[in-house]
Design a protein around this motif. Structure first.
Motif, PDB file in Angstrom:
ATOM      1  N   LYS A 193     -25.531  55.315  25.360  1.00 22.07           N
ATOM      2  CA  LYS A 193     -24.620  56.449  25.144  1.00 22.07           C
ATOM      3  C   LYS A 193     -23.387  56.359  26.021  1.00 22.07           C
ATOM      4  O   LYS A 193     -22.273  56.425  25.562  1.00 22.07           O
ATOM      5  N   GLY A 194     -23.613  56.171  27.302  1.00 22.38           N
ATOM      6  CA  GLY A 194     -22.451  56.199  28.193  1.00 22.38           C
ATOM      7  C   GLY A 194     -22.094  54.844  28.735  1.00 22.38           C
ATOM      8  O   GLY A 194     -21.988  54.649  29.932  1.00 22.38           O
ATOM      9  N   ARG A 195     -21.904  53.875  27.822  1.00 22.69           N
ATOM     10  CA  ARG A 195     -21.557  52.539  28.294  1.00 22.69           C
ATOM     11  C   ARG A 195     -20.292  52.587  29.152  1.00 22.69           C
ATOM     12  O   ARG A 195     -19.258  53.038  28.704  1.00 22.69           O
ATOM     13  N   ARG A 196     -20.427  52.158  30.368  1.00 25.36           N
ATOM     14  CA  ARG A 196     -19.260  52.193  31.238  1.00 25.36           C
ATOM     15  C   ARG A 196     -18.884  50.783  31.638  1.00 25.36           C
ATOM     16  O   ARG A 196     -19.713  50.029  32.121  1.00 25.36           O
ATOM     17  N   ALA A 197     -17.647  50.478  31.389  1.00 25.11           N
ATOM     18  CA  ALA A 197     -17.203  49.131  31.728  1.00 25.11           C
ATOM     19  C   ALA A 197     -15.704  49.141  31.952  1.00 25.11           C
ATOM     20  O   ALA A 197     -14.989  49.991  31.409  1.00 25.11           O
ATOM     21  N   LEU A 198     -15.243  48.225  32.781  1.00 23.08           N
ATOM     22  CA  LEU A 198     -13.806  48.067  32.988  1.00 23.08           C
ATOM     23  C   LEU A 198     -13.383  46.734  32.382  1.00 23.08           C
ATOM     24  O   LEU A 198     -14.052  45.720  32.544  1.00 23.08           O
ATOM     25  N   ILE A 199     -12.263  46.792  31.662  1.00 29.98           N
ATOM     26  CA  ILE A 199     -11.831  45.604  30.931  1.00 29.98           C
ATOM     27  C   ILE A 199     -10.482  45.118  31.470  1.00 29.98           C
ATOM     28  O   ILE A 199      -9.586  45.902  31.752  1.00 29.98           O
ATOM     29  N   GLN A 200     -10.365  43.804  31.548  1.00 32.03           N
ATOM     30  CA  GLN A 200      -9.147  43.173  32.064  1.00 32.03           C
ATOM     31  C   GLN A 200      -8.713  42.047  31.143  1.00 32.03           C
ATOM     32  O   GLN A 200      -9.564  41.396  30.546  1.00 32.03           O
ATOM     33  N   ILE A 201      -7.403  41.823  31.038  1.00 33.29           N
ATOM     34  CA  ILE A 201      -6.920  40.605  30.363  1.00 33.29           C
ATOM     35  C   ILE A 201      -6.145  39.823  31.417  1.00 33.29           C
ATOM     36  O   ILE A 201      -4.950  40.021  31.597  1.00 33.29           O
ATOM     37  N   PRO A 202      -6.822  38.942  32.145  1.00 37.30           N
ATOM     38  CA  PRO A 202      -6.183  38.356  33.322  1.00 37.30           C
ATOM     39  C   PRO A 202      -5.180  37.246  33.025  1.00 37.30           C
ATOM     40  O   PRO A 202      -4.215  37.076  33.752  1.00 37.30           O
ATOM     41  N   GLU A 203      -5.387  36.494  31.940  1.00 35.99           N
ATOM     42  CA  GLU A 203      -4.634  35.241  31.829  1.00 35.99           C
ATOM     43  C   GLU A 203      -3.457  35.267  30.874  1.00 35.99           C
ATOM     44  O   GLU A 203      -2.725  34.304  30.779  1.00 35.99           O
ATOM     45  N   ILE A 204      -3.307  36.362  30.146  1.00 37.80           N
ATOM     46  CA  ILE A 204      -2.295  36.337  29.092  1.00 37.80           C
ATOM     47  C   ILE A 204      -1.251  37.424  29.327  1.00 37.80           C
ATOM     48  O   ILE A 204      -1.598  38.544  29.709  1.00 37.80           O
ATOM     49  N   ASN A 205      -0.004  37.083  29.083  1.00 35.78           N
ATOM     50  CA  ASN A 205       1.065  38.059  29.180  1.00 35.78           C
ATOM     51  C   ASN A 205       0.885  39.125  28.084  1.00 35.78           C
ATOM     52  O   ASN A 205       0.856  38.823  26.897  1.00 35.78           O
ATOM     53  N   LEU A 206       0.771  40.393  28.521  1.00 32.20           N
ATOM     54  CA  LEU A 206       0.384  41.450  27.578  1.00 32.20           C
ATOM     55  C   LEU A 206       1.410  41.671  26.465  1.00 32.20           C
ATOM     56  O   LEU A 206       1.041  41.831  25.303  1.00 32.20           O
ATOM     57  N   SER A 207       2.701  41.663  26.827  1.00 30.31           N
ATOM     58  CA  SER A 207       3.713  41.928  25.792  1.00 30.31           C
ATOM     59  C   SER A 207       3.709  40.826  24.742  1.00 30.31           C
ATOM     60  O   SER A 207       3.819  41.093  23.542  1.00 30.31           O
ATOM     61  N   LYS A 208       3.564  39.591  25.201  1.00 28.08           N
ATOM     62  CA  LYS A 208       3.536  38.476  24.254  1.00 28.08           C
ATOM     63  C   LYS A 208       2.318  38.602  23.333  1.00 28.08           C
ATOM     64  O   LYS A 208       2.410  38.429  22.128  1.00 28.08           O
ATOM     65  N   LEU A 209       1.183  38.921  23.972  1.00 25.37           N
ATOM     66  CA  LEU A 209      -0.051  39.049  23.195  1.00 25.37           C
ATOM     67  C   LEU A 209       0.097  40.160  22.157  1.00 25.37           C
ATOM     68  O   LEU A 209      -0.264  39.986  20.989  1.00 25.37           O
ATOM     69  N   GLU A 210       0.682  41.275  22.595  1.00 26.71           N
ATOM     70  CA  GLU A 210       0.879  42.401  21.677  1.00 26.71           C
ATOM     71  C   GLU A 210       1.721  41.973  20.475  1.00 26.71           C
ATOM     72  O   GLU A 210       1.356  42.220  19.321  1.00 26.71           O
ATOM     73  N   ASN A 211       2.832  41.286  20.762  1.00 31.14           N
ATOM     74  CA  ASN A 211       3.697  40.835  19.663  1.00 31.14           C
ATOM     75  C   ASN A 211       2.967  39.920  18.699  1.00 31.14           C
ATOM     76  O   ASN A 211       3.126  40.027  17.489  1.00 31.14           O
TER      77      ASN A 211
END
Ligand SMILES: Nc1ncnc2c1ncn2[C@@H]1O[C@H](COP(=O)(O)OP(=O)(O)O)[C@@H](O)[C@H]1O
Ligand SMILES: [Mg+2]
Length: 399
Positions: free
Chosen positions: A368-386
């Motif tokens: 029910k209460g899955r708790r986790a923290l997520i990271q994207i360490p290696e990729i440039n976020l704006s580029k990935l978004e595009n």
């Protein structure tokens, strides 16, 4: 009007650009001798005593360290050795990430050996029987390579089950099918039943990561094949080795080499300089990730987009699963999509993790209460978004 002429006047730095392509199989594979020798040893019986055994082999190792190219190379050696001895052996290479289902994989195999085979109208079980009949008729053996096999396994498809059991309960029958499965690591097999796993685990060839020295030799060789003489100095190849070594994917190195040469050409240089390599290495998104994104389902892409958007809007480097869920709901509402269930989304997270896109720090595993923290360490976020938005657009989905 003279665009082509202008470009043609410019001297090219390439001898043969295609030799840097990812699917090109070169004449030599530096530092994979041991693996090629092992494969030959394991499959020797296919030539000395055709159709007497059916080998099942598993190959493991990280992305971009030459598993696919080594097996394709081995396929060539096998074809040559069997031709010379008039032994009928077919070799087929199927990428399960592209084919996606047992049905498509089987159709692909059959079409590779029989081009006129119609695509529709059969069940997977029919297809398996058709394949075996065909092999019996032609009195031939087939070596099937199931590359990126984990994509089939995780869907609970039973092709592996059937393929590993063909002939199990018959005696005095010709062995027609051998298999090489390729996965990243053994944990990919977790979802299979015990006996399939033990069949597959009997022969494992683990491809080790390349050292810096080995990456240097490989990139130098590929540069030698593709570029004109003296276009790149060893010191610059060493520079590319440093960035390639980080995640070990040779494809990134080949890509930087290609880009650096293109940049040098664009600047009318006679050879590549440091600046060209530096610019060429400003890697957008790792090659392995681009590949994965291209074949990702739209639902998964939307979910990944929520993660990226979420991460972009926080000052933290991590974001909670709950926070991502909220973002995802909004995207789905805006686009009128049916959101996937939380447990499905949790599975997506595990897949992203396996594909090395995200890092998960699990705080609590309660359903029910899955708790986790997520990271994207290696990729440039704006580029990935595009890139995600572009891929969705190409599927006719506008975010
Ligand atoms: N030993 C090698 N010699 C020459 N090229 C190599 C070698 N190992 C890998 N490559 C090249 O690196 C790229 C990645 O290899 P690939 O076989 O696709 O990796 P994997 O299947 O392990 O992900 C390919 O373009 C391949 O041609
Ligand atoms: Mg591969």
């Amino acid at each position: 009007m003279e665009y082509f002429e202008e470009f043609l006047k410019k001297p090219s730095l390439f001898q043969d650009e295609s030799k840097l392509e990812m699917n090109f199989v070169p004449n030599k594979l530096p530092h994979r001798d041991k693996e090629l020798s092992l494969l030959s040893q394991l499959f020797l019986t296919l030539i000395t005593d055709p159709n007497s055994i059916s080998r099942k082999i598993l190959i493991t190792g990280k992305t971009g360290i030459g598993k696919t190219v080594t097996i394709k190379y081995f396929g060539e050696i096998l074809k040559k050795a069997s031709n010379e001895r008039n032994i009928a052996i077919k070799y087929v290479h199927v990428n399960c990430r592209k084919e996606r289902t047992s049905y498509k994989v089987l159709i692909k195999i059959i079409q590779l050996i029989n081009k006129n085979f119609p695509k529709r109208g059969y069940s997977p079980q029919d297809l398996l029987e058709i394949l075996i009949d065909f092999l019996n008729q032609q009195d031939t053996h087939i070596l099937i390579v199931l590359d990126e096999l984990s994509y089939l396994i995780n869907k609970g498809e039973d092709l592996i089950y059937s393929l590993t059991r063909i002939n199990d309960d018959s005696v005095n029958i010709q062995e027609r099918i051998s298999i090489i499965g390729v996965i990243r690591d053994i944990s990919c097999l977790n979802n299979l039943d015990y006996s399939t796993v033990s069949t597959l685990q009997r022969n494992i060839i683990k491809f080790s990561n390349y050292s810096k020295k080995q990456i240097f030799d490989i990139l130098k060789y590929r540069a030698h094949l593709s570029l004109k003489e003296n276009v790149i100095a060893d010191d610059l190849i060493k520079m590319i080795v440093e960035s390639t070594y980080i995640n070990g994917d040779i494809r990134n190195g080949l890509n930087v080499l290609w880009k650096a040469a293109k940049i040098a050409e664009g600047r009318n240089l006679k050879f590549i300089n440091t600046e060209c390599v530096r610019l060429g290495s400003q890697e957008i998104v790792p090659f392995s990730t681009l590949d994965i994104l291209k074949y990702m389902s739209s639902q998964k892409l939307f979910f990944l987009l929520s993660i990226v958007k979420g991460l972009k809007s926080t000052y933290d480097t991590k974001i909670s699963f709950l926070e991502i869920l909220k973002r995802y709901q909004i995207i789905c509402e805006n686009l009128g999509l049916n959101p996937r269930s939380n447990s499905q989304l949790w599975n997506y997270l595990q897949e992203f993790k396996r594909e090395s896109i995200i890092v998960i720090e699990v705080l609590s595993e309660k359903i029910k209460g899955r708790r986790a923290l997520i990271q994207i360490p290696e990729i440039n976020l704006s580029k990935l978004e595009n890139i995600i938005i572009e891929i969705l657009k190409s599927k006719g989905l506008h975010v």
